[in-house]
Motif scaffolding. Structure first.
Motif, PDB file in Angstrom:
ATOM      1  N   SER A  98     -20.538 -10.359 -18.320  1.00  0.00           N
ATOM      2  CA  SER A  98     -21.054  -9.530 -17.234  1.00  0.00           C
ATOM      3  C   SER A  98     -19.966  -8.762 -16.491  1.00  0.00           C
ATOM      4  N   ARG A  99     -18.716  -9.130 -16.683  1.00  0.00           N
ATOM      5  CA  ARG A  99     -17.643  -8.367 -16.044  1.00  0.00           C
ATOM      6  C   ARG A  99     -17.610  -6.930 -16.561  1.00  0.00           C
ATOM      7  N   MET A 100     -18.236  -6.706 -17.721  1.00  0.00           N
ATOM      8  CA  MET A 100     -18.204  -5.373 -18.312  1.00  0.00           C
ATOM      9  C   MET A 100     -18.717  -4.310 -17.338  1.00  0.00           C
ATOM     10  N   ALA A 101     -19.712  -4.683 -16.555  1.00  0.00           N
ATOM     11  CA  ALA A 101     -20.281  -3.698 -15.623  1.00  0.00           C
ATOM     12  C   ALA A 101     -19.225  -3.233 -14.614  1.00  0.00           C
ATOM     13  N   GLY A 102     -18.285  -4.093 -14.292  1.00  0.00           N
ATOM     14  CA  GLY A 102     -17.233  -3.691 -13.355  1.00  0.00           C
ATOM     15  C   GLY A 102     -16.252  -2.715 -13.970  1.00  0.00           C
ATOM     16  N   TYR A 103     -16.049  -2.820 -15.265  1.00  0.00           N
ATOM     17  CA  TYR A 103     -15.001  -2.023 -15.917  1.00  0.00           C
ATOM     18  C   TYR A 103     -15.477  -0.648 -16.363  1.00  0.00           C
ATOM     19  N   ILE A 104     -16.794  -0.437 -16.386  1.00  0.00           N
ATOM     20  CA  ILE A 104     -17.304   0.859 -16.852  1.00  0.00           C
ATOM     21  C   ILE A 104     -17.607   1.736 -15.646  1.00  0.00           C
ATOM     22  N   ASP A 105     -17.139   2.985 -15.728  1.00  0.00           N
ATOM     23  CA  ASP A 105     -17.279   3.896 -14.597  1.00  0.00           C
ATOM     24  C   ASP A 105     -18.623   4.615 -14.669  1.00  0.00           C
ATOM     25  N   ALA A 106     -19.657   3.918 -14.221  1.00  0.00           N
ATOM     26  CA  ALA A 106     -21.000   4.508 -14.153  1.00  0.00           C
ATOM     27  C   ALA A 106     -21.613   3.983 -12.853  1.00  0.00           C
ATOM     28  N   CYS A 107     -22.929   4.030 -12.728  1.00  0.00           N
ATOM     29  CA  CYS A 107     -23.567   3.436 -11.545  1.00  0.00           C
ATOM     30  C   CYS A 107     -23.817   1.972 -11.895  1.00  0.00           C
ATOM     31  N   THR A 108     -22.962   1.093 -11.440  1.00  0.00           N
ATOM     32  CA  THR A 108     -23.013  -0.282 -11.937  1.00  0.00           C
ATOM     33  C   THR A 108     -23.421  -1.282 -10.863  1.00  0.00           C
ATOM     34  N   MET A 109     -24.022  -2.378 -11.335  1.00  0.00           N
ATOM     35  CA  MET A 109     -24.433  -3.460 -10.437  1.00  0.00           C
ATOM     36  C   MET A 109     -24.047  -4.777 -11.076  1.00  0.00           C
ATOM     37  N   HIS A 110     -23.209  -5.533 -10.385  1.00  0.00           N
ATOM     38  CA  HIS A 110     -22.834  -6.866 -10.851  1.00  0.00           C
ATOM     39  C   HIS A 110     -23.691  -7.805 -10.009  1.00  0.00           C
ATOM     40  N   THR A 111     -24.781  -8.314 -10.570  1.00  0.00           N
ATOM     41  CA  THR A 111     -25.784  -8.997  -9.743  1.00  0.00           C
ATOM     42  C   THR A 111     -25.615 -10.522  -9.827  1.00  0.00           C
ATOM     43  N   THR A 112     -26.710 -11.253  -9.902  1.00  0.00           N
ATOM     44  CA  THR A 112     -26.604 -12.721  -9.916  1.00  0.00           C
ATOM     45  C   THR A 112     -26.911 -13.241 -11.329  1.00  0.00           C
ATOM     46  N   HIS A 113     -26.409 -14.418 -11.621  1.00  0.00           N
ATOM     47  CA  HIS A 113     -26.535 -14.999 -12.955  1.00  0.00           C
ATOM     48  C   HIS A 113     -28.011 -15.093 -13.370  1.00  0.00           C
ATOM     49  N   GLY A 114     -28.345 -14.447 -14.463  1.00  0.00           N
ATOM     50  CA  GLY A 114     -29.700 -14.541 -15.015  1.00  0.00           C
ATOM     51  C   GLY A 114     -30.709 -13.568 -14.435  1.00  0.00           C
ATOM     52  N   ARG A 115     -30.339 -12.853 -13.394  1.00  0.00           N
ATOM     53  CA  ARG A 115     -31.338 -12.030 -12.684  1.00  0.00           C
ATOM     54  C   ARG A 115     -31.133 -10.540 -12.879  1.00  0.00           C
ATOM     55  N   SER A 116     -30.203 -10.147 -13.713  1.00  0.00           N
ATOM     56  CA  SER A 116     -29.883  -8.710 -13.782  1.00  0.00           C
ATOM     57  C   SER A 116     -31.072  -7.888 -14.256  1.00  0.00           C
ATOM     58  N   LEU A 117     -31.930  -8.461 -15.101  1.00  0.00           N
ATOM     59  CA  LEU A 117     -33.089  -7.682 -15.570  1.00  0.00           C
ATOM     60  C   LEU A 117     -34.079  -7.418 -14.436  1.00  0.00           C
ATOM     61  N   ALA A 118     -34.118  -8.303 -13.453  1.00  0.00           N
ATOM     62  CA  ALA A 118     -35.007  -8.060 -12.305  1.00  0.00           C
ATOM     63  C   ALA A 118     -34.487  -6.857 -11.515  1.00  0.00           C
ATOM     64  N   PHE A 119     -33.160  -6.796 -11.311  1.00  0.00           N
ATOM     65  CA  PHE A 119     -32.555  -5.651 -10.612  1.00  0.00           C
ATOM     66  C   PHE A 119     -32.769  -4.373 -11.443  1.00  0.00           C
ATOM     67  N   ALA A 120     -32.507  -4.478 -12.738  1.00  0.00           N
ATOM     68  CA  ALA A 120     -32.626  -3.298 -13.622  1.00  0.00           C
ATOM     69  C   ALA A 120     -34.063  -2.784 -13.636  1.00  0.00           C
ATOM     70  N   THR A 121     -35.014  -3.704 -13.643  1.00  0.00           N
ATOM     71  CA  THR A 121     -36.437  -3.318 -13.640  1.00  0.00           C
ATOM     72  C   THR A 121     -36.775  -2.554 -12.359  1.00  0.00           C
ATOM     73  N   GLY A 122     -36.271  -3.042 -11.226  1.00  0.00           N
ATOM     74  CA  GLY A 122     -36.527  -2.369  -9.947  1.00  0.00           C
ATOM     75  C   GLY A 122     -35.969  -0.955  -9.956  1.00  0.00           C
ATOM     76  N   ILE A 123     -34.758  -0.812 -10.461  1.00  0.00           N
ATOM     77  CA  ILE A 123     -34.127   0.522 -10.498  1.00  0.00           C
ATOM     78  C   ILE A 123     -34.907   1.458 -11.415  1.00  0.00           C
ATOM     79  N   LYS A 124     -35.294   0.958 -12.575  1.00  0.00           N
ATOM     80  CA  LYS A 124     -36.014   1.820 -13.533  1.00  0.00           C
ATOM     81  C   LYS A 124     -37.366   2.257 -12.967  1.00  0.00           C
ATOM     82  N   LEU A 125     -38.034   1.342 -12.266  1.00  0.00           N
ATOM     83  CA  LEU A 125     -39.333   1.706 -11.687  1.00  0.00           C
ATOM     84  C   LEU A 125     -39.172   2.725 -10.562  1.00  0.00           C
ATOM     85  N   ALA A 126     -38.098   2.574  -9.778  1.00  0.00           N
ATOM     86  CA  ALA A 126     -37.891   3.506  -8.661  1.00  0.00           C
ATOM     87  C   ALA A 126     -37.427   4.868  -9.164  1.00  0.00           C
TER      88      ALA A 126
END
Ligand SMILES: Cc1ncc(C[n+]2csc(CCOP(=O)(O)OP(=O)(O)O)c2C)c(N)n1
Ligand code: SF4
Ligand SMILES: [Mg+2]
Length: 272
Positions: A56-84
């Motif tokens: 998951s550290r990969m999200a920190g190293y890539i220069d895009a709009c990144t979110m380093h969230t909580t263990h196991g929950r990143s798909l919940a964050f990603a789902t919220g962003i995609k819906l919005a």
């Protein structure tokens, strides 16, 4: 040597990275960066979410709009962003523990909804970051800090799980074939729906040390020796396939995508 275009997607200010020298995760990050360049994605329209773990550290190293969230929950964050903001390209990078243990529920439901997110699952068969505890993909018989006499739990086949749960693109590669991994990442991002790209990688530091694959190259050789392309696997028996890693594209189908259906539903309800 990475190209300048690849470098442009890196946040080198966060280097040196935290990965152990020779960790397979770096090979996946390079495949991923080449895929982003090949697709000519716009950084401001590309979201990369991750949970917690070495992967998951990969999200920190890539220069895009990144979110380093909580263990196991990143798909919940990603789902919220995609819906919005359905117009964004949303990619979720996860470890095997992240995806199939604590995040298993989020994973199957993202597959079921077929939401347009690409999940890159970096499967090193272990909890690397926390010192080598067994994960749901640790092969039976393998040693881990929590299975000092060998794991007895059967392991998940991530691709079969994703296919069964409804993902519309499912593929597997390994770090011994980074060009194929790049191609599958590209195809996964292009697919309009939930895409799962499992990439077998190595944690030589914890898993390898206990399972006779101590060096990075031991692991690359292991993947080379044991990978079987899907076309060949189709002619092999279950016994012949035992312990093998079947690579290829398992699912690539056109099924209704979640955000499109959600927006259509809103339009419908408003029109009433
Ligand atoms: C809610 C929560 N539970 C547990 C942890 C501890 N933890 C951090 S990373 C990790 C496992 C990482 O394994 P994996 O997802 O396979 O990634 P890897 O490090 O192998 O790349 C765990 C259990 C945590 N940070 N948060
Ligand atoms: S602990 Fe394992 S997974 Fe984590 S950086 Fe080191 S080799 Fe990679
Ligand atoms: Mg792991």
């Amino acid at each position: 040597m990475p190209s300048q275009e690849v470098f442009n997607w890196l946040r080198t200010r966060f280097f040196p990275h935290i990965w152990c020298p020779g960790c397979g995760h770096g090979i996946i990050m390079h495949s991923m960066l080449r895929a982003l360049v090949a697709l000519k994605l716009d950084k401001s329209q590309t979201v990369i979410a991750s949970g917690i773990g070495c992967s998951s550290r990969m999200a920190g190293y890539i220069d895009a709009c990144t979110m380093h969230t909580t263990h196991g929950r990143s798909l919940a964050f990603a789902t919220g962003i995609k819906l919005a903001k359905p117009e964004l390209t949303v990619i979720d990078v996860m470890g095997d523990g992240d995806c199939t243990a604590i995040g298993g529920n989020h994973f199957i439901h993202a597959c079921r909804r077929n939401i347009d997110i690409t999940a890159i699952v970096m499967n090193n068969n272990i909890y690397g970051m926390t010192g080598g505890q067994a994960s749901p993909t640790t092969p039976a018989g393998s040693m881990a800090t929590t299975t000092p006499f060998g794991a007895i739990d059967p392991s998940f086949d991530i691709c079969k799980l994703a296919e069964g749960a409804g993902a519309s693109y499912v593929a597997r590669s390994t770090v011994a074939n980074p060009i194929q991994a790049e191609k599958f990442i590209i195809n996964g991002i292009k697919n309009k729906g939930f895409s799962v790209v499992e990439i077998l990688t190595h944690c030589h530091t914890t898993f390898g040390r206990k399972n006779n694959r101590r060096t990075p190259i031991d692991n690359i050789n292991f993947f080379r020796k044991n990978s079987v392309p899907l076309a060949r696997a189709k002619d092999m028996s279950e016994e012949e396939l035992a312990g093998k890693i079947v690579t290829g594209e398992f699912v690539n189908k056109n099924t209704p995508e979640y955000t499109e259906q959600y927006l259509a539903l809103i339009e419908n309800v408003r029109g009433k």
